[in-house]
Design a protein around this motif. Structure first.
Motif, PDB file in Angstrom:
ATOM      1  N   SER A   1      -5.268   7.335   2.741  1.00 14.52           N
ATOM      2  CA  SER A   1      -6.083   8.473   2.482  1.00 14.52           C
ATOM      3  C   SER A   1      -6.003   8.832   4.217  1.00 14.52           C
ATOM      4  O   SER A   1      -5.903   9.987   4.470  1.00 14.52           O
ATOM      5  CB  SER A   1      -7.557   7.136   1.738  1.00 14.52           C
ATOM      6  OG  SER A   1      -7.078   7.376   0.875  1.00 14.52           O
ATOM      7  N   ILE A   2      -6.248   7.712   5.653  1.00 13.57           N
ATOM      8  CA  ILE A   2      -6.248   8.560   6.512  1.00 13.57           C
ATOM      9  C   ILE A   2      -5.335   8.301   6.418  1.00 13.57           C
ATOM     10  O   ILE A   2      -5.230   9.620   7.484  1.00 13.57           O
ATOM     11  CB  ILE A   2      -6.570   6.482   7.353  1.00 13.57           C
ATOM     12  CG1 ILE A   2      -7.708   5.829   6.117  1.00 13.57           C
ATOM     13  CG2 ILE A   2      -6.830   7.134   8.845  1.00 13.57           C
ATOM     14  CD1 ILE A   2      -7.822   4.858   7.340  1.00 13.57           C
ATOM     15  N   VAL A   3      -4.236   7.856   6.586  1.00 13.01           N
ATOM     16  CA  VAL A   3      -2.704   8.933   7.387  1.00 13.01           C
ATOM     17  C   VAL A   3      -2.464  10.273   7.060  1.00 13.01           C
ATOM     18  O   VAL A   3      -2.170  11.682   7.475  1.00 13.01           O
ATOM     19  CB  VAL A   3      -1.305   8.232   7.408  1.00 13.01           C
ATOM     20  CG1 VAL A   3       0.089   9.120   7.474  1.00 13.01           C
ATOM     21  CG2 VAL A   3      -1.883   6.576   8.005  1.00 13.01           C
ATOM     22  N   SER A   4      -2.885  10.458   5.379  1.00 15.18           N
ATOM     23  CA  SER A   4      -2.474  11.697   4.639  1.00 15.18           C
ATOM     24  C   SER A   4      -3.518  12.370   4.846  1.00 15.18           C
ATOM     25  O   SER A   4      -2.812  13.548   4.867  1.00 15.18           O
ATOM     26  CB  SER A   4      -2.909  10.932   3.057  1.00 15.18           C
ATOM     27  OG  SER A   4      -3.665  10.745   2.914  1.00 15.18           O
ATOM     28  N   GLY A   5      -5.049  12.317   5.338  1.00 12.62           N
ATOM     29  CA  GLY A   5      -5.918  12.803   5.601  1.00 12.62           C
ATOM     30  C   GLY A   5      -5.409  13.840   7.246  1.00 12.62           C
ATOM     31  O   GLY A   5      -5.819  15.032   7.639  1.00 12.62           O
TER      32      GLY A   5
ATOM     33  N   VAL B   1      -2.172  -8.426   0.805  1.00 18.64           N
ATOM     34  CA  VAL B   1      -3.827  -7.354   1.054  1.00 18.64           C
ATOM     35  C   VAL B   1      -3.150  -6.260   1.970  1.00 18.64           C
ATOM     36  O   VAL B   1      -3.276  -5.056   1.117  1.00 18.64           O
ATOM     37  CB  VAL B   1      -3.947  -8.174   2.042  1.00 18.64           C
ATOM     38  CG1 VAL B   1      -5.344  -7.845   2.642  1.00 18.64           C
ATOM     39  CG2 VAL B   1      -4.909  -9.407   2.143  1.00 18.64           C
ATOM     40  N   VAL B   2      -2.418  -5.610   2.708  1.00 16.96           N
ATOM     41  CA  VAL B   2      -1.406  -4.886   3.030  1.00 16.96           C
ATOM     42  C   VAL B   2      -0.919  -4.096   2.243  1.00 16.96           C
ATOM     43  O   VAL B   2      -1.272  -2.784   2.032  1.00 16.96           O
ATOM     44  CB  VAL B   2      -0.583  -5.245   4.067  1.00 16.96           C
ATOM     45  CG1 VAL B   2       0.383  -3.731   4.682  1.00 16.96           C
ATOM     46  CG2 VAL B   2      -0.652  -5.557   5.411  1.00 16.96           C
TER      47      VAL B   2
ATOM     48  N   SER C   1      -2.137   0.689  -0.439  1.00 14.51           N
ATOM     49  CA  SER C   1      -2.251   1.663  -1.329  1.00 14.51           C
ATOM     50  C   SER C   1      -3.284   2.902  -1.950  1.00 14.51           C
ATOM     51  O   SER C   1      -3.870   3.682  -2.672  1.00 14.51           O
ATOM     52  CB  SER C   1      -2.338   1.795  -2.688  1.00 14.51           C
ATOM     53  OG  SER C   1      -2.967   0.061  -3.120  1.00 14.51           O
ATOM     54  N   SER C   2      -4.288   3.002  -0.670  1.00 20.07           N
ATOM     55  CA  SER C   2      -5.901   2.983  -0.808  1.00 20.07           C
ATOM     56  C   SER C   2      -6.120   3.485   0.283  1.00 20.07           C
ATOM     57  O   SER C   2      -5.931   5.239   0.817  1.00 20.07           O
ATOM     58  CB  SER C   2      -6.782   2.807  -1.545  1.00 20.07           C
ATOM     59  OG  SER C   2      -6.757   1.426  -0.280  1.00 20.07           O
TER      60      SER C   2
END
Length: 298
Positions: free
Chosen positions: A132-136, A121-122, A127-128
């Motif tokens: 996205s949160i961290v890269s944003g 699950v992690v 991968s999605s």
């Protein structure tokens, strides 16, 4: 008196109708382990951003950030595995009439299954959503720091050797006396010579060596364009070719270092996952034993 064989009653083994796997505690433990992982990942991302500053002198090095990220990922893996495995062992229903060794095996298996489900699950989340949160968040900080760090980055790049072909052609065509100013016609011919030298250097790089004919032509071209003697032109070609070779070696060493670093990271990541699986199994066995002991008391 002998008892007839036909009168002896043999009890057939009774097979349990219930499965040895309790999916409820496993799913619950995996769910909690996943949530713990995601929360700790976001906390780690926030803490890592505190180590980054728009001012290069106040920002941590790339090596420091990499080590911090690796250590934090290991901590996240082990903590989430322990929490999930413990809950899976503690929440399962007590097995009645089961040997102690079998109970231990089932508990550790429940911990392992919890770890496996949570890991899958992690992996999908990383991968999605989380990426996205961290890269944003990182992109926001990077954009804010871009304007401030641009001048520092340009100043730092000036201190690094330019490994492009243009640098080496310029080095070959430097005039013998930098104080002299070439007329416009000569400047145009130097541009054509630089383009020709660039093509020769690119071909020599592809072939792995500079042919004798190309070397002689380059030496003659340099002597004609720069005013150097034939001996000085030969020395300049030797110097520049040595710099090109050193640059190639440095690039190969950097690629080899990156390859070894990636391999080491992958192996350490796999080892961390195996240790996380062991922690989940041990935590599940510990939680199951606590559950059985408390039920025995009451």
């Amino acid at each position: 008196m002998a008892i007839p064989t036909s009168s002896i009653m043999v009890d057939a083994p009774v097979e349990s109708s219930s499965s040895a796997v309790s999916w409820g505690p496993i799913i619950a433990g995996a769910f909690v382990a996943t949530v713990v992982t995601l929360v700790l990942m976001l906390v780690g991302a926030g803490l890592s951003l505190t180590l980054v500053s728009p001012f290069p002198s106040e920002s941590s090095s790339t090596t420091t950030l990499s080590v911090y990220a690796a250590v934090w990922l290991v901590i996240v893996q082990w903590v989430s595995s322990g929490v999930g495995g413990y809950l899976a062992g503690r929440l399962r229903t007590k097995w009645v009439g089961v040997h102690t060794d079998e109970v231990f095996f089932r508990d550790t298996t429940h911990g392992f299954l919890t770890w496996a489900v949570a890991t899958m699950v992690v992996a999908m989340f990383l991968s999605s959503t989380v990426s996205s949160i961290v890269s944003g968040t990182a992109r926001t900080v990077t954009q804010a720091a871009a304007t401030t760090t641009a001048a520092a980055a340009n100043a730092a790049s000036e201190n690094l050797p330019d490994l492009s072909t243009s640098y080496f052609t310029d080095a070959l065509l430097r005039p013998a006396d930098p104080r002299t100013t070439a007329p416009a016609a000569a400047a145009g011919s130097n541009e054509a010579a630089a383009a020709e030298l660039s093509r020769i250097l690119m071909r020599s790089a592809a072939n792995g060596e500079l042919s004798a004919g190309d070397r002689t032509y380059i030496e003659q071209l340099i002597a004609a364009r720069t005013g150097l003697t034939e001996a000085d032109a030969q020395a300049r070609v030797d110097t520049v070719m040595k710099e090109i070779e050193d640059a190639k070696v440095a690039t190969q060493e950097a690629a080899d270092t990156a390859h070894k670093s990636a391999a080491t990271t992958a192996l350490l990541g796999a080892l961390s996952l195996f240790i996380g699986a062991f922690i989940a199994c041990a935590a599940a066995a510990f939680g199951g034993r606590q559950r059985d002991d408390e039920e025995a008391i009451y």
